[in-house]
Scaffold this active site. Structure first.
Site, PDB file in Angstrom:
ATOM      1  N   ASP A  55      15.773  22.039  43.612  1.00  0.00           N
ATOM      2  CA  ASP A  55      15.154  23.220  43.225  1.00  0.00           C
ATOM      3  C   ASP A  55      14.252  23.173  41.969  1.00  0.00           C
ATOM      4  OD1 ASP A  55      16.475  24.211  45.481  1.00  0.00           O
ATOM      5  OD2 ASP A  55      18.015  25.390  44.024  1.00  0.00           O
ATOM      6  N   LEU A  96      11.511  -7.639  21.010  1.00  0.00           N
ATOM      7  CA  LEU A  96      12.164  -7.751  19.834  1.00  0.00           C
ATOM      8  C   LEU A  96      12.634  -9.395  19.306  1.00  0.00           C
ATOM      9  CD1 LEU A  96      15.111  -4.900  20.194  1.00  0.00           C
ATOM     10  CD2 LEU A  96      13.326  -4.619  18.593  1.00  0.00           C
ATOM     11  N   LYS A 123      22.067  -2.368  21.202  1.00  0.00           N
ATOM     12  CA  LYS A 123      21.082  -3.008  22.091  1.00  0.00           C
ATOM     13  C   LYS A 123      21.277  -2.773  23.692  1.00  0.00           C
ATOM     14  CE  LYS A 123      17.999  -6.668  22.671  1.00  0.00           C
ATOM     15  NZ  LYS A 123      17.910  -6.904  23.929  1.00  0.00           N
ATOM     16  N   ARG A 144       8.077  -1.740  31.806  1.00  0.00           N
ATOM     17  CA  ARG A 144       7.268  -2.590  30.543  1.00  0.00           C
ATOM     18  C   ARG A 144       6.278  -3.401  31.217  1.00  0.00           C
ATOM     19  NH1 ARG A 144       8.274  -7.451  27.984  1.00  0.00           N
ATOM     20  NH2 ARG A 144       7.149  -7.362  25.834  1.00  0.00           N
TER      21      ARG A 144
HETATM   22  S1  IVH Z   1      13.531  -0.900  19.795  1.00  0.00           S
HETATM   23  C1  IVH Z   1       9.328  -2.406  19.296  1.00  0.00           C
HETATM   24  N1  IVH Z   1      16.091  -0.144  20.453  1.00  0.00           N
HETATM   25  O1  IVH Z   1      15.552  -4.487  24.145  1.00  0.00           O
HETATM   26  C2  IVH Z   1      10.660  -2.429  19.404  1.00  0.00           C
HETATM   27  N2  IVH Z   1      14.819  -1.776  22.052  1.00  0.00           N
HETATM   28  O2  IVH Z   1      14.990  -7.467  23.929  1.00  0.00           O
HETATM   29  C3  IVH Z   1      11.109  -1.546  20.480  1.00  0.00           C
HETATM   30  N3  IVH Z   1      16.607  -2.402  23.772  1.00  0.00           N
HETATM   31  O3  IVH Z   1      12.407  -4.282  25.613  1.00  0.00           O
HETATM   32  C4  IVH Z   1      12.456  -1.776  21.240  1.00  0.00           C
HETATM   33  N4  IVH Z   1      18.298  -1.322  23.245  1.00  0.00           N
HETATM   34  O4  IVH Z   1      14.142  -2.649  26.409  1.00  0.00           O
HETATM   35  C5  IVH Z   1      14.883  -1.140  20.876  1.00  0.00           C
HETATM   36  N5  IVH Z   1      18.228   0.549  20.606  1.00  0.00           N
HETATM   37  C6  IVH Z   1      17.204  -0.130  21.286  1.00  0.00           C
HETATM   38  C7  IVH Z   1      17.195  -1.087  22.310  1.00  0.00           C
HETATM   39  C8  IVH Z   1      16.096  -1.849  22.801  1.00  0.00           C
HETATM   40  C9  IVH Z   1      17.849  -2.141  24.432  1.00  0.00           C
HETATM   41  C10 IVH Z   1      15.566  -3.345  24.861  1.00  0.00           C
HETATM   42  C11 IVH Z   1      14.367  -2.927  24.867  1.00  0.00           C
HETATM   43  C12 IVH Z   1      13.395  -4.193  24.528  1.00  0.00           C
HETATM   44  C13 IVH Z   1      14.487  -4.915  24.363  1.00  0.00           C
HETATM   45  C14 IVH Z   1      14.058  -6.339  23.817  1.00  0.00           C
END
Ligand code: IVH
Length: 409
Positions: A55, A96, A123, A144
């Protein structure tokens, strides 16, 4: 007369600024999902999603058609699903930098400036998705991709039910980034269904989440139970000053956010240890801990390489394998008769849990590892959760090891 028309034309464009292409995409995504839901309901007597979700999506679609009647003639409900397209990100979607020790985290703190506050977050081990909301409405969801362009996965994200279609914000533009995850119970249920259907189980919740977003059978997408957690504000007006404020804003808008603790530099290492201890409690996979400078203007000043920002870092878990001995392989039969090998080994304690079984996926996997009964094997809990045999200690073979018997059909 002409002047009146020109003024009318400008006024329409000012009120609708940038809306038509975004709205078109949104309408096409909604139309695809609704079409599949209708088809499943009327032709296959199946429910793709809850009535409430249906809905909400139907209301959004009807509202768009009321606001932009031309969309109704161009894209009637029932048209075939649009091909997934590559779309340019507004800014590079960076990764990262990874470190594997506390000493490297301390170096990161020293380099960024130890008088700062930091956010410490799990993470999440899924896949990044960028959500674009315009005037509170989800108009696009992108993977991404290569960081410059991503794949448009709007219909999948809408069908997943993992994010709200509308959010509460006064900002015309509201772009966020987060992780799409398949929680562990949903992953296990999916693999049980696959084994019962005679299909190979999926390797990890991350693969399963990525595969789910690539589906065009949206009934299946909806069934799988994806979830989303936001970890970064990309664009809103006004922009928050800190990561902690950004997450409060995102949460207030109605989006789920990652757990985040703001601490001084002196507390970062103990906060990492705390999250590390709790990693097995999360109902989703994590593969480390992210440490971010809280002040976004400081983060901007620190800049970025082509790969990662300098104001954030990922402390990856060390998956220290524990050695044990393979006792046997049991073949578990699904409802369809498909057999899956499961390793049975001497019980070992890993991160507070006693582990004695791990899936061996299929015969090819066993052959690829050259696994024998009696072998010394390395076992980890991948992502702090899923037991996995990562290798065989061939140098510790005594000659008494025996071949794994074929399953008895
Ligand atoms: S910050 C510019 N925070 O880890 C930095 N990333 O290995 C933005 N990821 O592509 C990322 N948990 O998909 C950030 N708490 C978190 C995260 C996180 C998982 C992933 C994200 C990134 C990958 C890098």
């Amino acid at each position: 007369m002409l002047r009146r028309w020109i003024l009318f034309f400008i006024a329409v464009h000012l009120t609708c600024f940038a809306a038509p292409p975004a709205v078109e995409k949104q309408a096409s995504a909604l139309q695809t999902v609704l079409h599949q839901a209708d088809d499943a309901y009327y032709n296959q007597h199946e429910s793709v999603m809850s009535d409430a979700a249906y809905d909400a999506l139907r209301q959004q679609y009807d509202q768009l058609l009321a606001d932009y009647p031309e969309l109704g003639t161009e894209n009637p409900v029932g048209a075939p699903a649009a091909e997934s397209a590559r779309v340019a990100h507004d800014a590079p979607v960076l990764s990262l930098d990874k470190v594997y020790s506390d000493a490297e985290v301390v170096r990161f703190l020293e380099k960024t400036g130890t008088n700062l506050l930091y956010c410490v977050e799990p993470k999440l081990d899924g896949l990044t998705v960028v959500l674009r909301y315009r005037n509170g409405l989800l108009v696009q969801a992108l993977t991404r991709g290569d960081g410059k362009t991503g794949t448009d996965v709007t219909p999948s994200v809408l069908a997943s039910g993992a994010v709200p279609v509308t959010i509460a914000t006064a900002s015309a533009q509201f772009d966020v980034r987060g992780e799409m995850l398949l929680p562990l119970p949903a992953f296990e249920a999916l693999n049980r269904r696959r084994i019962d259907a005679g299909e190979a189980p999926l390797k990890s919740p991350r693969n399963a989440a990525a595969g789910t977003l690539a589906l065009t059978d949206y009934a299946e997408t909806a069934r799988r139970g994806l979830t989303f957690q936001c970890f970064e504000m990309l664009k809103t007006n006004p922009m928050p000053a800190t990561q902690s404020e950004a997450l409060v804003l995102v949460k207030a808008a109605g989006l789920p956010v990652v757990e985040s603790k703001t601490v001084s530099a002196a507390e970062v290492i103990s906060s990492i240890a705390d999250l590390n201890r709790r990693r097995t409690e999360f109902p989703f996979m994590t593969d480390g801990i992210v440490i971010k400078v809280n002040d976004l203007s400081v983060r901007d000043r620190l800049g970025a390489t082509a790969h990662h920002p300098r104001g954030a870092i990922a402390r990856k878990y060390e998956e220290t394998p524990v050695q044990t001995r393979l006792l046997g392989v049991d073949w578990s039969r699904g409802e369809t008769g498909k057999l899956t090998p499961v390793a049975r080994f001497e019980p070992v304690e890993i991160q507070g849990a006693t582990i004695q079984h791990a899936t061996l996926h299929n015969l090819d996997y066993i052959r690829a590892m050259d696994l024998k009964i009696g072998d010394r094997i390395n076992v980890i809990r991948a992502g702090g959760s899923v037991p996995e045999i990562t290798g065989v200690c061939l140098e510790r073979r005594t000659g008494d090891e025996t071949a794994i018997p074929d399953p008895v059909e």
